[in-house]
Every structure is written in C-alpha cells, then in structure tokens.
Write an enzyme that holds these catalytic residues in place. Structure first.
Site, PDB file in Angstrom:
ATOM      1  N   LYS A 291       0.846  -1.184   0.000  1.00 43.71           N
ATOM      2  CA  LYS A 291       0.000   0.000   0.000  1.00 43.71           C
ATOM      3  C   LYS A 291       0.885   1.240   0.000  1.00 43.71           C
ATOM      4  O   LYS A 291       1.848   1.335   0.763  1.00 43.71           O
ATOM      5  CB  LYS A 291      -0.891  -0.021   1.242  1.00 43.71           C
ATOM      6  N   GLU A 376     -18.592  -6.105  10.862  1.00 45.84           N
ATOM      7  CA  GLU A 376     -19.474  -5.357  11.755  1.00 45.84           C
ATOM      8  C   GLU A 376     -20.500  -6.249  12.460  1.00 45.84           C
ATOM      9  O   GLU A 376     -20.863  -6.008  13.611  1.00 45.84           O
ATOM     10  CB  GLU A 376     -20.200  -4.258  10.976  1.00 45.84           C
ATOM     11  N   ARG A 404     -25.079  -2.699   8.416  1.00 50.31           N
ATOM     12  CA  ARG A 404     -24.782  -4.090   8.079  1.00 50.31           C
ATOM     13  C   ARG A 404     -25.043  -5.021   9.258  1.00 50.31           C
ATOM     14  O   ARG A 404     -25.094  -6.238   9.085  1.00 50.31           O
ATOM     15  CB  ARG A 404     -23.331  -4.203   7.637  1.00 50.31           C
TER      16      ARG A 404
END
Length: 660
Positions: A291, A376, A404
């Site tokens: 990244k 979640e 969610r």
C-alpha cells in the site's frame, strides 16, 4: 515531484491511454514507464482534492495486468471495496475527470455506473464483490454467454463473513471466475486476524518450492527408488505447505490457487491472471502488494499509508488544511477518560481504529481494545458477549457501516437488553464519499429497535456528556451519533426540561423548532430570522432523540406549530417519531418535518448537499415563516366563515375531503 526518476524522459505514454486497448498494445518496458507515470499522476491530482491515494498506489501494476488480460467491459471487473479503482478509471478514459475528483459534478471516489460502462457495481462497503461475482458467473453460465468475471478483493475484506459465504458458493457452482486477493497486509490499518497471520507467514517463507524442485530433478533420474521417494517427499511438501500457505485452505473449498505473485511485477501478475482466466473454473490469484508503493510519504505513514487523506503537500504528504478539533478527537479523548475511571469499559472497532478514534484507547489500554477486522456483524454480537461477561463495550464504527449489523443489534444485543454503546462517526450527510457512505439511515433504521436509545450531541460538551450518559445505561443498548469534520462551537442551553435542552425562546410560543444534533446552531439562526417576521420560536435540542422524550411532547402541546430538522432520512426519522408520540398523547398540533429524502444523493461537500436539500438557515426560516403565516390565514378564514354562517349551520374545515 516525480515518483520514478526516469519518468520525466517519457512523458507521453499516459496521455495516449484513452481505453484498455491502448494498454494491451504496450511492451513490457513501456508498461513499467506507464506505471511510474500513473503514480505521478495520482499523487499530483489527489494531493489537490484529497482521496484514497495509498490503496491506489499499491494496485497500479495489478490493474494494468487486469486490463491486459481481460476485455472490459465485456469481461466484468469488480473492485472490493472500490476505493482502489482510481487506476481502473485512468485506464478507462477518465483521466480528465481527476481535476474534480470527489467534488460536485466530478468523478466519484468509487466505481460509478453513471460514469462508465466499465463500472458495473458501485460498492464501497467491503466484502461484497465476491457475492456479486458469484451471481454474475452463474447468470452468464445459465445464459450461455462466454464472458469472464474477475473480482479484486483486499486481504482485509477477507475478514468479512460475506467473503467466506461467497467462496463456499463459488466453489460449489464451479463456474469460471477469477478472484484476485490484493494482499497488502492492510485494510484501513494493518489487517487483523488469523487469516492475516496466515498470509503474513506465507510472505516470509519463499524457498520451499525451489528446494522441492531441485530434489525432484535429482530423484527423478534415479530409477525405481527415485519416483517413490519423490512421492513421499511431495507428501511432506504438502504438509509444509498446509502449515505456511493458504492454498490448501482454498483448495479444500474446491478453488484453485495461484501464487503468491509479486503484485508489482506486471509480467508475473499478467501470467498468473491469464492462466487463471483460461482454467475454466474458480481460481484465486494471490498478489502481494505494498500500500502506498512508489510514494515515500505514503510508504512511511505507519498509521494507514495515506489511506484517504484530504488535500496534502506533494513533497511531504502532510495535510494542507490547518488542524482542527474534530468530533472524532473529542470522542477519543472522552472515551479514554471514561476508561480511566471504569475498568469495565472496553472498545471495539471494525478495521478502523484510527478513523473512529478507538486507536487512542488502544494505545493506552491495548488489552481492553479489540479490532475485529471488517466484520461489523461479528463486532455487534461479540460486544453482546462482552456485555454478558460483565463489561460495557463501546463499538465505534461509521454510521453507514452499522446498517450491516442491524439484525445483530436487534436480536443479539437489544433483545437481551445488553448494555452496549454504539458510537456512530460520520452520521448524516458526509459529502465527498457519496451515497454509500452517507450515515443518514441510522435514526430511522435503528429507531424501531425496542429499548434502544439514540443520542445526537450538538457540540463537544454535549458529546462528552451524552457519551457518559450512554455508558451509564445498564439495561439496554445505546447509540451516540455525530457528523464528520470540525466540531461545532459549544452552544450552552438556556435551561433544561427533563433531557431536553432549550436553546432559544421568546414571549410568543408560535413555533417549537426541534433541532437534532449538529443542526442546533442552525435552529438558533432560524429563530432569529423568523423573529424578524413577528413570530416567536422556541428552539430545543432533544439530546436523546429516540424514543421521543415525553417532555418534548409536553413542550409541543404549548405551541401552534412543531418543526423538526434532522440530518437523517425523513421516513421513520425523529420527526416521524415525535408526530407519533404526539398522536398517542392526543396533542393535536401540526408537525412539519425537515430532513433528508430517502434517495441516492450525489457526492459533493456537506454544505453543498444540505443547500440542495433546503437544509440551510435561510431555507428553513423561509419554510417556517410560510407555514406559521398560513396557519394565521387559515384561522382568519375560519373565523370569517363562522361569522357569515347562519346560526346552527355546520362549517366544513378547509382541508377536509368532500363527502363521497
């Protein structure tokens, strides 16, 4: 600034790319130059607008290889979570739009069906692309269409349960499908969990394949003994591989595995993708990337590799905007203060420790902080378990992501009346990230949960106060929600009625203006504007907005008109809840609710979108003045009608429907 020193000698390749076909014609040497130009382009453009720079710097070569192997848009390329699709946008003819990236009428920060035929899904919630891909592959198989499907999923997204549900179905179906695992060891922050450790172990064990190949060549030339001995050693090799590599795990599901490959080696990635595409069944290509690759400030940013900064200085990577105290900072400070006092308070986050402020608690109390990855649903039910174990969990997520976990909040937490506090950052209209990130559903969606209480602080002082009130609740769940950006200036109350703060009042009681959360300041401005027209407005902040406080209903009964202003959807919102509570109490005062229409609103700044929705002080004051003045007109008309009618006649109200 140039990411690669030799890029300046070859400035023309990127300018010539108007679609994927242009990339397919390039040589290996040209592709390397193009990759460097793309990185220069990304840093230059995103530094001005802000956006997801770190993830996109890490997928340049991977995206180039994807567009060389697959024929988009006939072949379908899906990106999970979508914030790493900038390079895809560049290669599909959208370079010119980057000057207004994530700005009004500019490019979306995620794939957008309205922008290009190359964008099929607008997902920006993690762990969904594999389910889309499974359905697409099944559809093409059923329709007899020869079209490839490739899904790029980050290793962080593999911490989400939907990915594994999808993998199980993908393996069972057996349709052609390429799954690219972009393994950079990070989601927003370093990826958490057992699978992440598994992948990390693999990255650190590179040599066993080469050793086994050497042994095979030596034994293969030995008659009789050599081949059986190799088979034994091959079995040992499989045992070693099971211990250090994920291919056994995936192949046990029935999905072929290729890799790991160097995600920054275009030739290697292209070769792996081409083999996977030609296989004829589901294949995982494991690409190891970095990244922020190629841009030193991103590579050296330990927190999140410049995951999604605002505008920044190209040379240093430092943000251009002056630092401000944000809602998240206030929450983080107060949570640590509460944890200092209460050893039963613990923190949970879903791969977003820094963005939600939980990281500050983790630095002081690492043993009391849990990052569950992009999961979640698990976060909510794990919090229920912690509460059953005698602790008070504080679950910090973006408002859009708690959607969610509705079922878990409803049945795993609330039905058991467990003390869990959910802190929702970026509630309401958040702006540049667009409709998938707007936290405008929570007050409506979670307002139906029995026993759940929702607080909406208006400033730093009330955020601290309401957070403490929330963690003091021991007989059910609570939500504390606040918007993004700089925290509003403190707005003291004139007085308090039960839990309700009165922020402004006058001798006349024409209008009760219920200003939810961050709209408190707007409410006070509206009162001043309406007063200029001769009407009196009482402005209140309910503080705890769901369920509607009884004291708020009592205040409503003393006014001629009630107006609610909220940064959530109107359907099922605070206005709806208050109107229902007033009906139940036989309070027959008209209610007007101002909020966000239940629709997909485009990206832009928060101020721009609120202006579009008529949620500015000027707009609200004009609406309130119009409504209360019409009440005066209607009252005058009724009096005139009564005066002109003969004694004993019946007057039909103006708005009553005519008899059928």
């Amino acid at each position: 600034m140039s990411v690669e020193p030799d890029t300046a000698n070859h400035p023309g390749l990127l300018a010539a790319v108007r679609g994927p076909q242009d990339v397919k014609r390039m040589s290996t040497e040209q592709l390397g130059i193009l990759a460097a130009e793309i990185r220069d382009f990304l840093v230059a453009k995103v530094s001005r607008t802000g956006g997801h720079i770190g993830p996109n710097l890490g997928v340049v070569e991977l995206t180039l290889a994807l567009h060389r192997v697959f024929d988009s848009p006939r072949d379908r390329l899906l990106f999970d979570t979508g914030h790493q699709a900038y390079v895809h946008k560049i290669l599909t003819g959208r370079q010119d739009g980057f000057d207004r990236l994530r700005q009004r009428d500019g490019l979306s920060g995620y794939p957008s069906r309205a922008e290009s035929e190359h964008d099929l899904i607008e997902n920006s919630h993690a762990s969904t692309a594999l389910s889309y891909a499974d359905g697409l592959a099944k559809a093409y198989a059923l329709r007899g269409e020869s079209r490839a499907v490739a899904a790029v999923v980050g290793d962080g997204a593999l911490t989400g349960g939907m990915c594994w549900e999808a993998l199980n179905n993908i393996a069972t179906a057996g349709n052609p499908l390429v799954i690219v695992v972009n393994d950079n060891g990070r989601s927003y922050s370093p990826t958490i969990g057992g699978l992440a450790d598994h992948l990390s172990t693999l990255r650190l064990n590179p040599s066993y394949e080469r050793v086994l190949d050497t042994v095979r060549e030596a034994l293969g030339s030995t008659p009789l003994v050599g081949r059986p001995m190799y088979e034994v050693l091959h079995a040992v090799k499989r045992g070693i591989k099971d211990a250090v590599a994920p291919q056994a795990m995936f192949e046990d599901l029935g999905i072929k595995y290729v890799g790991p490959v160097d995600g920054h080696d275009i030739v290697a990635v292209e070769g792996a993708l081409r083999a996977a595409k030609n296989f004829g069944g589901p294949v995982i290509v494991h690409a190891v990337t970095r990244k922020g690759y190629g841009y030193r400030p991103a590579e050296e940013d330990e927190a999140d590799c410049l995951h999604g900064p605002g505008a920044f200085n190209v040379e240093t990577g430092q943000l251009v905007a002056a630092p401000t105290v944000k809602w998240t900072h206030v929450f983080a400070d107060e949570l640590v203060a509460i944890a200092d006092e209460r050893p039963d308070v613990v923190g949970i986050t879903a791969a977003m420790a820094e963005p939600t402020g939980i990281a500050k608690l983790a630095r002081k109390y690492p043993e009391r902080t849990y990052d569950v990855g992009i999961a979640e649903q698990h976060a909510a039910t794990s919090a229920a378990g912690l509460a059953l174990g005698g602790l008070h969990p504080v679950v910090a997520v973006y408002a859009t992501f708690l959607n969610r976990a509705f079922d878990q909040v409803l049945l795993d937490v609330a039905m058991h009346k467990l003390p869990v506090t959910f802190v929702l950052d970026r509630a309401g209209i958040t702006g540049p990230d667009g409709p998938s990130h707007y936290g405008m559903w929570d007050m409506s969606v979670f307002g139906v949960v029995p026993g759940l209480r929702i607080a909406a602080p208006r400033d730093a002082a009330t955020l601290r106060e309401e957070l403490r009130e929330a963690v003091a609740v021991n007989d059910g769940p609570t939500i504390v929600r606040f918007p993004t950006g700089a925290v509003a200036a403190d707005l003291p109350a004139l007085r308090r009625v039960g839990p309700v703060d009165v922020l402004a009042e006058s001798a006349r009681t024409d209008v009760l203006l219920v200003a939810v959360g961050s709209f408190a300041g707007l409410g006070v401005q509206v009162a001043g504007r309406v007063a200029e027209q001769g009407y009196g407005v009482t402005v209140v902040d309910p503080r705890w907005v769901r369920p509607a406080p009884a004291e708020l209903v009592e205040l409503a009964a003393g006014h001629r008109l009630v107006v609610t202003v909220e940064d959530g959807v109107r359907v099922g919102g605070v206005g709806d809840a208050l109107a229902q509570a007033m009906r139940d109490a036989d309070v027959e005062v008209p209610v007007k609710d101002l909020g966000v229409p239940a629709d997909w609103h485009p990206h832009g700044t928060r101020a721009q979108i609120l202006a579009d929705l008529g949620l500015t002080a000027q707009d609200v004051a004009r609406d309130v003045t119009g409504w209360i003045s019409r009440l005066d007109v209607d009252a005058a008309d009724t009096e005139d009608a009564l005066a002109s009618e003969p004694v004993g006649s019946v007057v039909t109200p103006r708005e009553a429907p005519a008899p059928k």
